[in-house]
Design a protein around this motif. Structure first.
Motif, PDB file in Angstrom:
ATOM      1  N   TYR A 153       0.798  -1.228   0.000  1.00 37.59           N
ATOM      2  CA  TYR A 153       0.000   0.000   0.000  1.00 37.59           C
ATOM      3  C   TYR A 153       0.833   1.283   0.000  1.00 37.59           C
ATOM      4  N   ALA A 154       2.164   1.159   0.139  1.00 37.44           N
ATOM      5  CA  ALA A 154       3.027   2.340   0.035  1.00 37.44           C
ATOM      6  C   ALA A 154       3.589   2.482  -1.376  1.00 37.44           C
ATOM      7  N   LEU A 155       4.014   1.369  -1.977  1.00 37.24           N
ATOM      8  CA  LEU A 155       4.572   1.414  -3.327  1.00 37.24           C
ATOM      9  C   LEU A 155       3.592   1.914  -4.387  1.00 37.24           C
ATOM     10  N   PRO A 156       2.258   1.784  -4.187  1.00 38.80           N
ATOM     11  CA  PRO A 156       1.348   2.356  -5.188  1.00 38.80           C
ATOM     12  C   PRO A 156       1.555   3.838  -5.455  1.00 38.80           C
ATOM     13  N   VAL A 157       2.108   4.578  -4.494  1.00 40.60           N
ATOM     14  CA  VAL A 157       2.365   5.997  -4.742  1.00 40.60           C
ATOM     15  C   VAL A 157       3.330   6.144  -5.920  1.00 40.60           C
ATOM     16  N   TYR A 158       4.346   5.292  -5.954  1.00 36.52           N
ATOM     17  CA  TYR A 158       5.315   5.331  -7.052  1.00 36.52           C
ATOM     18  C   TYR A 158       4.702   4.801  -8.345  1.00 36.52           C
ATOM     19  N   PHE A 159       4.019   3.657  -8.259  1.00 32.77           N
ATOM     20  CA  PHE A 159       3.470   3.051  -9.475  1.00 32.77           C
ATOM     21  C   PHE A 159       2.289   3.852 -10.017  1.00 32.77           C
ATOM     22  N   GLY A 160       1.521   4.497  -9.139  1.00 31.31           N
ATOM     23  CA  GLY A 160       0.453   5.381  -9.613  1.00 31.31           C
ATOM     24  C   GLY A 160       1.005   6.566 -10.372  1.00 31.31           C
ATOM     25  N   TRP A 161       2.114   7.118  -9.864  1.00 32.26           N
ATOM     26  CA  TRP A 161       2.778   8.227 -10.555  1.00 32.26           C
ATOM     27  C   TRP A 161       3.331   7.765 -11.905  1.00 32.26           C
ATOM     28  N   LEU A 162       3.953   6.578 -11.944  1.00 33.14           N
ATOM     29  CA  LEU A 162       4.476   6.052 -13.203  1.00 33.14           C
ATOM     30  C   LEU A 162       3.367   5.876 -14.236  1.00 33.14           C
ATOM     31  N   ALA A 163       2.216   5.371 -13.789  1.00 33.84           N
ATOM     32  CA  ALA A 163       1.097   5.165 -14.711  1.00 33.84           C
ATOM     33  C   ALA A 163       0.607   6.493 -15.276  1.00 33.84           C
ATOM     34  N   ASP A 164       0.526   7.506 -14.427  1.00 29.59           N
ATOM     35  CA  ASP A 164       0.067   8.822 -14.881  1.00 29.59           C
ATOM     36  C   ASP A 164       1.026   9.452 -15.884  1.00 29.59           C
ATOM     37  N   THR A 165       2.316   9.273 -15.644  1.00 28.19           N
ATOM     38  CA  THR A 165       3.303  10.040 -16.407  1.00 28.19           C
ATOM     39  C   THR A 165       3.877   9.322 -17.613  1.00 28.19           C
ATOM     40  N   LYS A 166       4.094   7.983 -17.531  1.00 28.01           N
ATOM     41  CA  LYS A 166       4.879   7.308 -18.559  1.00 28.01           C
ATOM     42  C   LYS A 166       4.191   6.131 -19.244  1.00 28.01           C
ATOM     43  N   TYR A 167       3.528   5.280 -18.469  1.00 26.82           N
ATOM     44  CA  TYR A 167       3.126   3.992 -19.031  1.00 26.82           C
ATOM     45  C   TYR A 167       1.624   3.796 -19.199  1.00 26.82           C
ATOM     46  N   GLY A 168       0.812   4.542 -18.518  1.00 33.56           N
ATOM     47  CA  GLY A 168      -0.626   4.350 -18.597  1.00 33.56           C
ATOM     48  C   GLY A 168      -1.093   3.322 -17.589  1.00 33.56           C
ATOM     49  N   ARG A 169      -2.351   3.447 -17.195  1.00 34.79           N
ATOM     50  CA  ARG A 169      -2.872   2.597 -16.121  1.00 34.79           C
ATOM     51  C   ARG A 169      -3.034   1.137 -16.549  1.00 34.79           C
ATOM     52  N   PHE A 170      -3.530   0.904 -17.768  1.00 32.88           N
ATOM     53  CA  PHE A 170      -3.794  -0.475 -18.177  1.00 32.88           C
ATOM     54  C   PHE A 170      -2.502  -1.274 -18.295  1.00 32.88           C
ATOM     55  N   LYS A 171      -1.463  -0.670 -18.839  1.00 38.03           N
ATOM     56  CA  LYS A 171      -0.187  -1.365 -18.959  1.00 38.03           C
ATOM     57  C   LYS A 171       0.376  -1.704 -17.579  1.00 38.03           C
ATOM     58  N   MET A 172       0.228  -0.787 -16.619  1.00 30.57           N
ATOM     59  CA  MET A 172       0.724  -1.036 -15.267  1.00 30.57           C
ATOM     60  C   MET A 172      -0.053  -2.172 -14.607  1.00 30.57           C
ATOM     61  N   ILE A 173      -1.345  -2.251 -14.883  1.00 28.54           N
ATOM     62  CA  ILE A 173      -2.158  -3.358 -14.364  1.00 28.54           C
ATOM     63  C   ILE A 173      -1.619  -4.691 -14.889  1.00 28.54           C
ATOM     64  N   CYS A 174      -1.333  -4.741 -16.176  1.00 21.55           N
ATOM     65  CA  CYS A 174      -0.839  -5.989 -16.778  1.00 21.55           C
ATOM     66  C   CYS A 174       0.519  -6.384 -16.207  1.00 21.55           C
ATOM     67  N   TRP A 175       1.387  -5.434 -15.962  1.00 17.45           N
ATOM     68  CA  TRP A 175       2.691  -5.752 -15.375  1.00 17.45           C
ATOM     69  C   TRP A 175       2.516  -6.301 -13.963  1.00 17.45           C
ATOM     70  N   GLY A 176       1.617  -5.720 -13.213  1.00 14.39           N
ATOM     71  CA  GLY A 176       1.365  -6.218 -11.865  1.00 14.39           C
ATOM     72  C   GLY A 176       0.854  -7.642 -11.866  1.00 14.39           C
ATOM     73  N   VAL A 177      -0.007  -7.955 -12.832  1.00  7.65           N
ATOM     74  CA  VAL A 177      -0.528  -9.317 -12.947  1.00  7.65           C
ATOM     75  C   VAL A 177       0.603 -10.304 -13.214  1.00  7.65           C
ATOM     76  N   ALA A 178       1.556  -9.942 -14.052  1.00  8.11           N
ATOM     77  CA  ALA A 178       2.685 -10.828 -14.364  1.00  8.11           C
ATOM     78  C   ALA A 178       3.549 -11.091 -13.131  1.00  8.11           C
ATOM     79  N   VAL A 179       3.869 -10.037 -12.385  1.00  2.00           N
ATOM     80  CA  VAL A 179       4.707 -10.189 -11.188  1.00  2.00           C
ATOM     81  C   VAL A 179       4.011 -11.070 -10.150  1.00  2.00           C
TER      82      VAL A 179
END
Length: 646
Positions: A153-179
């Motif tokens: 619940y702390a790392l989402p601050v970083y990944f939420g920012w990454l989704a907004d700025t560079k990669y988009g939300r859907f792509k970040m969702i897919c990466w999370g599913v893989a991990v």
């Protein structure tokens, strides 16, 4: 809401399309596609103009309510697109795997392999021993599980920012599913009997545990904003029911409705913890971790199916830099003396700065500054949630320690924790289909702050039960104030449990679970509606970060979460929750009177499939034309025109 009245040029307003969305029945409200299609098919609108006959304004063919109608007409939830519910199914599969495993972590870490078990962590049928594996004790169990929760619940601050700025939300969702998929496989390996009995299971288990937290952190802050991105209801508008009644299709009610279903499916998924609790006790932990992994396999094909059918907000660069520029302007012009006072945010308005002689070029407007104000209000609201999260289930592994000393009648001691999810599964349909429609029909607006305050109060009442039960357990345990570890103290075969039935534990669990419906669901909507367009992932992650704060508090207090201190572990948090509940209401109650605003419009409704086909119905194509879409600021200006009589 700040509106730049001086900038409004009523003489330049052009004619609008008089058509409304038409008459619709209560059970057949206009669909997502119909609403969007009618809006996008409207004439080229550059601004709004009140109708000369009835003082209504139109927004792409949608009839905006007058000031009187906003105060008197009944508000209803509009129909949401199917993609919203498919995304809720994605959340179900992810949360089923997450909570199915999470349910058994504490016993897996805390308790040793049962002496009457099969070597996989299970116990002999009917045994009073709890399932266990690593035997590291309550302190280590609290430390590891709270560290896991903190990262998730702390790392989402970083990944939420990454989704907004560079990669988009859907792509970040897919990466999370893989991990998370890799993490689940490693976790099963760590629970194989040969690995457990070798004494080396802690290594692969810890690796899988913290990999799972990273994958969840990529997934969680992006799924709820993606669901709300699908909503076609960008502005409140008037429709006429089949019985002739005029009603307002309300964006807030629409989003609240779908987010209730979102929360329902989260908790249906969390009910897998019932199965995993029994599997851990009767079969072994390898089986308990296998079932969530199988459910997780639903995600890749479901995401593949949804990919071309979703409205996806592209990464647009975060607005975070502009937020700091706004704050810099404010503090450079005396803002320090006005913190918490009226006029603080006006110091950062570009119009105010230019009027004061500034020649600086601004990449944002006055409306953006108001969005920043609303965002900071949202963050202030979220700061009251850590104590709620603590009281909702107890600090750290305290509740698990409580049930370990209660008369369990052969049931897994962590089984009743699943009543949290079951209660929510029962109550959400009641709230969505009975209670909220009844309140709307009666014209009662139960604002977001009132709902959250009710949830905080209900959770505080429920958490009193934990303190009372723990006191009773200490009074009736054969080991007194060492009730949690009594089975390890008394001779084998001797009574080791309190006479207090574990069934009483269900009372605080149910009450605090119901409280979540009012607090957590409302917080999702606040995070989405009170944030700038390119910061929605980040603000959603700040909402999640409050859980990380509560986990950090649990981690810091882990040495105290043991006998004989457990009564005050529960009681101290309950007292704090009661005090903060009162402070919360009187601090934010004015927000109940504010209009719900979504910082996206029809120009954000493009789907991948729209570029390729019309999905079989050209009239239902949801493809907005940027040149035809007024901004949110234009909507505010339109309302200003109506208030001033044109």
């Amino acid at each position: 809401m700040y509106t730049d009245h001086a900038a409004l040029d009523t003489a330049s307003a052009i004619a609008t399309v008089p058509a409304s969305v038409g008459n619709v029945g209560d059970k057949h409200r206009q669909s997502y596609d119909e609403t969007a299609a009618k809006a996008i098919a409207a004439a080229d609108l550059q601004s709004f103009q009140p109708s000369g006959e009835d003082e209504h304004a139109n927004f792409h063919g949608l009839v905006l309510p007058t000031e009187e109608e906003r105060n008197t007409l009944r508000r209803v939830a509009g129909k949401m697109p199917a993609s919203c519910y498919y995304l809720c199914a994605v959340e179900f599969a992810e949360r089923a795997s997450y909570y199915g495993c999470n349910q058994v972590y504490k016993n897996f870490i805390r308790a040793p392999l049962p002496p009457d078990g099969n070597g996989s962590g299970a116990t002999k049928p009917g045994s009073e021993y709890t399932a266990g594996a690593l035997g590291r004790g309550a302190v280590t169990a609290t430390a590891m599980t709270e560290a896991f929760k903190f990262l998730a619940y702390a790392l989402p601050v970083y990944f939420g920012w990454l989704a907004d700025t560079k990669y988009g939300r859907f792509k970040m969702i897919c990466w999370g599913v893989a991990v998370c998929g890799v993490a689940h496989i490693i976790m099963i390996i760590s629970a194989i009997p040969s690995v457990l009995m070798s004494g080396n299971a802690i290594g692969p288990f810890a690796l899988s545990l913290y990999m799972l937290s990273i994958g969840a952190a990529q997934f969680k802050p992006n799924i709820s904003p993606t669901i709300m991105d699908q909503s076609p209801h960008k502005v409140a508008h008037v429709v006429t029911e089949a019985n002739g009644e005029k009603v307002i299709v309300d964006p807030e009610e629409s989003i609240n409705s779908v987010m209730l279903w979102f929360y329902l499916l989260i908790n249906i998924g969390a009910c897998t913890g019932i199965a995993t609790s029994y599997l851990a006790k009767l079969v072994g932990y390898w089986a308990a971790y296998l079932i969530p992994t199988i459910l997780y396999l639903l995600l890749p094909p479901l995401l593949w199916f949804l990919n071309p059918r979703l409205v996806k907000q592209p990464p647009g660069g975060s607005d975070l830099g502009n937020v700091f520029k706004v704050l810099g302007d404010i503090f450079a012009h005396g803002g320090l003396k006005k913190i918490g006072r009226e006029g603080f945010w006006e110091l950062g308005l570009p119009s105010v700065r230019k009027a004061a002689g500034s020649t600086k070029t601004y990449n944002y407007d006055d409306q953006f500054v108001d969005d920043v104000r609303r965002t900071f209000q949202a963050c202030g609201i979220f700061m009251f949630q850590p104590i709620f999260n603590i009281n909702d289930g107890g600090l750290g592994a305290a509740a698990n320690a409580l049930t370990a000393g209660m008369k369990n009648e052969g049931l897994p001691n962590d089984l009743l924790d699943n009543l949290n999810s079951v209660s929510i599964v029962v109550m959400v349909p009641f709230m969505n289909h009975i209670m909220y429609p009844f309140l709307r029909k009666m014209g009662i607006k139960w604002g977001p702050i009132s709902r959250m305050t009710f949830g905080f109060a209900l959770c505080t009442i429920g958490s009193i039960g934990y303190s009372v039960l723990q006191y009773k357990v200490y009074q009736t345990s054969p080991c007194g104030y060492n009730a949690t570890t009594c089975a390890e103290i008394v001779p084998e075969g001797s009574p080791s449990l309190s006479t207090v039935s574990i069934s009483l534990y269900s009372i605080p669990v149910i009450l605090t679970a119901i409280a979540e419906i009012f607090v957590n669901v409302t917080a999702y909507g606040i995070a989405y509606s009170r944030s700038p367009k390119n910061m929605k992932g980040l603000v959603a992650s700040i909402n999640l970060f409050t859980t990380a704060i509560s986990a950090a508090i649990g981690l810091a207090c882990s040495n105290a979460i043991q006998d004989p201190y457990l009564v005050w572990v529960f009681g101290g948090c309950t007292i704090a929750g009661a005090v903060l509940c009162v402070i919360f209401y009187f601090t934010f109650r004015h927000i109940d009177q504010e209009e719900f605003v979504i910082n996206t419009d029809f120009s954000d409704m493009k789907r991948d499939s729209d570029a390729e086909s019309d999905l079989g119905h050209s009239d239902k194509k949801v493809l907005a034309d940027e040149k035809k879409i007024p901004s949110k600021n234009s909507i505010e200006k339109s309302y200003s025109v109506m208030r001033r009589g044109g």
